[in-house]
Design a protein around this motif. Sequence first.
Motif, PDB file in Angstrom:
ATOM      1  N   GLU A 144      -4.501   6.937   3.057  1.00 37.87           N
ATOM      2  CA  GLU A 144      -3.151   6.372   3.077  1.00 37.87           C
ATOM      3  C   GLU A 144      -3.022   5.101   2.235  1.00 37.87           C
ATOM      4  N   VAL A 145      -3.484   5.165   0.980  1.00 41.79           N
ATOM      5  CA  VAL A 145      -3.217   4.054   0.063  1.00 41.79           C
ATOM      6  C   VAL A 145      -2.145   4.500  -0.928  1.00 41.79           C
ATOM      7  N   ASN A 146      -1.645   3.568  -1.699  1.00 43.85           N
ATOM      8  CA  ASN A 146      -0.499   3.863  -2.566  1.00 43.85           C
ATOM      9  C   ASN A 146      -0.858   4.689  -3.801  1.00 43.85           C
ATOM     10  N   ASP A 168      -4.677  -0.030  -3.726  1.00 42.71           N
ATOM     11  CA  ASP A 168      -3.453  -0.489  -3.079  1.00 42.71           C
ATOM     12  C   ASP A 168      -3.382  -2.010  -3.166  1.00 42.71           C
ATOM     13  N   ILE A 169      -2.184  -2.548  -2.935  1.00 41.98           N
ATOM     14  CA  ILE A 169      -2.005  -4.002  -2.973  1.00 41.98           C
ATOM     15  C   ILE A 169      -2.077  -4.596  -1.569  1.00 41.98           C
ATOM     16  N   LYS A 170      -2.596  -3.804  -0.633  1.00 41.42           N
ATOM     17  CA  LYS A 170      -2.863  -4.310   0.714  1.00 41.42           C
ATOM     18  C   LYS A 170      -4.223  -3.777   1.166  1.00 41.42           C
ATOM     19  N   PRO A 171      -4.919  -4.471   2.058  1.00 43.61           N
ATOM     20  CA  PRO A 171      -6.227  -4.018   2.525  1.00 43.61           C
ATOM     21  C   PRO A 171      -6.145  -2.638   3.197  1.00 43.61           C
ATOM     22  N   TYR A 172      -7.267  -1.914   3.150  1.00 44.98           N
ATOM     23  CA  TYR A 172      -7.328  -0.593   3.768  1.00 44.98           C
ATOM     24  C   TYR A 172      -8.759  -0.323   4.198  1.00 44.98           C
ATOM     25  N   ASP A 173      -8.935   0.176   5.424  1.00 44.88           N
ATOM     26  CA  ASP A 173     -10.272   0.479   5.938  1.00 44.88           C
ATOM     27  C   ASP A 173     -10.668   1.917   5.584  1.00 44.88           C
ATOM     28  N   PHE A 174     -11.353   2.068   4.456  1.00 46.85           N
ATOM     29  CA  PHE A 174     -11.859   3.379   4.072  1.00 46.85           C
ATOM     30  C   PHE A 174     -12.964   3.792   5.042  1.00 46.85           C
ATOM     31  N   HIS A 219       4.422   5.166  -3.599  1.00 47.48           N
ATOM     32  CA  HIS A 219       5.675   4.405  -3.609  1.00 47.48           C
ATOM     33  C   HIS A 219       5.747   3.564  -4.886  1.00 47.48           C
ATOM     34  N   ALA A 220       5.143   2.403  -4.857  1.00 51.39           N
ATOM     35  CA  ALA A 220       5.161   1.524  -6.038  1.00 51.39           C
ATOM     36  C   ALA A 220       4.319   2.121  -7.162  1.00 51.39           C
ATOM     37  N   LYS A 221       4.830   2.057  -8.385  1.00 55.11           N
ATOM     38  CA  LYS A 221       4.107   2.577  -9.543  1.00 55.11           C
ATOM     39  C   LYS A 221       3.128   1.504 -10.040  1.00 55.11           C
TER      40      LYS A 221
END
Length: 319
Positions: free
Chosen positions: A28-30, A123-129, A51-53
């Motif tokens: 669930e990253v951009n 992504d431009i926010k943290p994400y726990d892979f 979402h954001a390009k």
Amino acid sequence: MIQHDINYYKNFDSIAKEVLQLLSQTIEVNTFFLSIINPTKSFTIKSFNRHAKLICDGDVLPYNMVFCKLVAENGAEPLVIPSLAEHALTSGHPITRFIGNGSFMGAPLIYDGEVLGTLCAFDIKPYDFNEYDLTLINSLASLACQTLILENGIIRDALSNLYNRNFVYHYLDYNADKRNAEMAILYIDLNHFKFFNDSFGHDVGDSVIKKTAECLLQNVPDESHVARIGGDEFIVLLEPSQGEDLMKSTQYSAELLLNRLSTMPILINGNDYFITASLGISFYPHDGTDMDALLKKADRMMYMEKESRHKGDDHLLGK
């Protein structure tokens, strides 16, 4: 080379789309993207933005400024960074400073020990892979890499790394937009190539092929295509620059190539040997509108030149 050849790959585009779709359905990253890298640039082949390009197809960025460089330097394993601002490799990186924080995971596309490119999540926010994310991106990177290698083998000669016979015969299909333009076909055959194989072995013969390939690539005009279609047979596809006289430019290129080939030293056992070549020319569309007819015409012209050469003038010189 892959960056220049990507438009000629038949199946890669659909495979790349499927790879990015699979990642997007799981992680669930951009943004997800496939890139090709070299020592100076990173080229985005295919991208997916939720979402954001953030990254788009065709983006070209300096190699030293992208996270793909960190992936290439990480070895065979994927690089996983849940928080860019907290990781030693990325906390002070220009991208991190620009976006504030984010997340990144990248797997290398490796062939024969060389990193060809990367498959990445960003992504431009943290994400726990998680562990499954890592396994998935690693497996899909292998799939993408194998597809690139297979596609490359369809249009490239393994020994010389020039284009091959298949590429030449399908060139007009690949470039349907150029069917109304002019083009010259140079058919080049090395004279007495058998001498090198018989006298010094096939390893030396292979080195002659490689040196010939390098010489042709270094001396053809920009936007030309050079191919090896047989043992010692090469093709150059020449397209005139805007406003250029095709007949004159082709004659100039033909004379230049023959001269450079004949003055190219081939060092064998401490001695310099030289090789000459015969060359035939055909013109599209004047001499034909399909590649088979054009190659046959250029081949005939090449053999006419070869037969017209005096035996005493057509020899190898050693010193």
